[in-house]
Design a protein around this motif. Sequence first.
Motif, short mmCIF file in Angstrom:
data_model
loop_
_atom_site.label_atom_id
_atom_site.label_comp_id
_atom_site.label_asym_id
_atom_site.label_seq_id
_atom_site.Cartn_x
_atom_site.Cartn_y
_atom_site.Cartn_z
N SER A 219 50.23 53.39 40.09
CA SER A 219 51.69 53.28 39.99
C SER A 219 52.16 53.77 38.63
CB SER A 219 52.11 51.82 40.20
OG SER A 219 53.43 51.60 39.77
N GLN B 254 54.96 53.07 37.20
CA GLN B 254 55.57 51.96 36.49
C GLN B 254 54.51 51.03 35.88
OE1 GLN B 254 57.86 49.19 38.85
NE2 GLN B 254 59.27 48.78 37.16
N SER C 104 52.66 52.73 33.03
CA SER C 104 53.50 52.76 31.83
C SER C 104 53.60 51.37 31.20
CB SER C 104 54.89 53.28 32.17
OG SER C 104 54.84 54.58 32.72
N LEU C 105 53.69 50.34 32.05
CA LEU C 105 53.78 48.97 31.54
C LEU C 105 52.51 48.58 30.80
CD1 LEU C 105 55.11 46.20 31.29
CD2 LEU C 105 54.26 45.66 33.59
N GLY D 230 61.40 46.99 30.84
CA GLY D 230 62.20 47.26 32.03
C GLY D 230 63.44 48.07 31.72
N TYR E 154 62.36 51.66 30.56
CA TYR E 154 61.82 52.43 31.68
C TYR E 154 62.95 53.02 32.52
CZ TYR E 154 58.92 53.48 35.78
OH TYR E 154 58.28 54.11 36.82
N LEU F 168 63.63 56.97 33.20
CA LEU F 168 63.76 57.57 34.53
C LEU F 168 65.07 58.34 34.68
CD1 LEU F 168 62.44 54.89 37.06
CD2 LEU F 168 61.21 56.80 36.03
N LEU G 219 62.61 45.15 36.27
CA LEU G 219 61.39 45.73 36.84
C LEU G 219 61.60 46.12 38.30
CD1 LEU G 219 58.68 43.38 35.28
CD2 LEU G 219 59.20 45.74 34.64
N GLY H 256 63.45 49.27 38.29
CA GLY H 256 62.52 50.32 37.91
C GLY H 256 61.66 50.78 39.07
N ALA H 257 61.23 49.81 39.91
CA ALA H 257 60.44 50.16 41.09
C ALA H 257 61.25 51.01 42.06
CB ALA H 257 59.93 48.89 41.77
N THR I 167 61.58 54.47 40.58
CA THR I 167 60.34 55.24 40.75
C THR I 167 60.24 55.79 42.16
OG1 THR I 167 59.26 53.77 39.14
CG2 THR I 167 57.84 55.16 40.49
#
Length: 231
Positions: free
Chosen positions: A69, A71, A74-75, A128, A131, A135, A212, A215-216, A219
């Motif tokens: 993933s 995300q 990156s986390l 979060g 990110y 994006l 988050l 962010g998902a 993505t």
Amino acid sequence: MFGVLRAYILIALWQARPGLAGYDVTDAITFSFITQAFIGPMQLFGGGLGIPERIRSGDIALDLVRPASLQLWSLAEDVGRAAYLFLVRGVPPMLLGAALFGITVPTGLGQWLAFLTGFAIGVLVSFGWRYLLALSVCWLVDDRGVAVLSLVLTTFLSGMMVPIHIFPGWLRDLAMALPWAAMVQLPTDLYLGKAPVLETLVFQALWAAVLLGLGALGTRAIRHKVVIQGG
């Protein structure tokens, strides 16, 4: 130097207004050096993620086809960076502040655990937010505008410059309800023992989950349509 200058400014303010926002002078000095220690781990001035540059170079296409993933990868990278910067750029300013001025230290294990938990969640909230900004380059192409906007919002609404508690009533209430407070003000209040532990951690966790989650979704969206500089 930045931490020392901020400390003297807050000392002058609290000497003029003793007990302001429920802090004493030592609390205000501690606030200065605790928040100074957060600059690196929380990336309060922005950046810390390589995604914008990878979008501009086109390497993001490789990242999106990997089995890992984007995300979570990156986390994991950001958490490692935050832990390192807390040790090398966070702890030394706190020790310097303690040596020069004297600072408040949590009195028990529970207060330490509350602070460290709040700090960890604050890192998640910071990631979060950053990110999502990273994006946005998929659609905006240039991230300089959102980076400047983020810098202004984070600097003034997180409690980085001065405690949010001294803002005027409506502005204080608004700032405390926004995610930036979860990055700086709330972990600092947990360190000082000035905030209800459970309510504070739940509030931070909610903002972490929201950011988050967005962010998902972001993505997932860039997997369907990505605009990359250069073609």
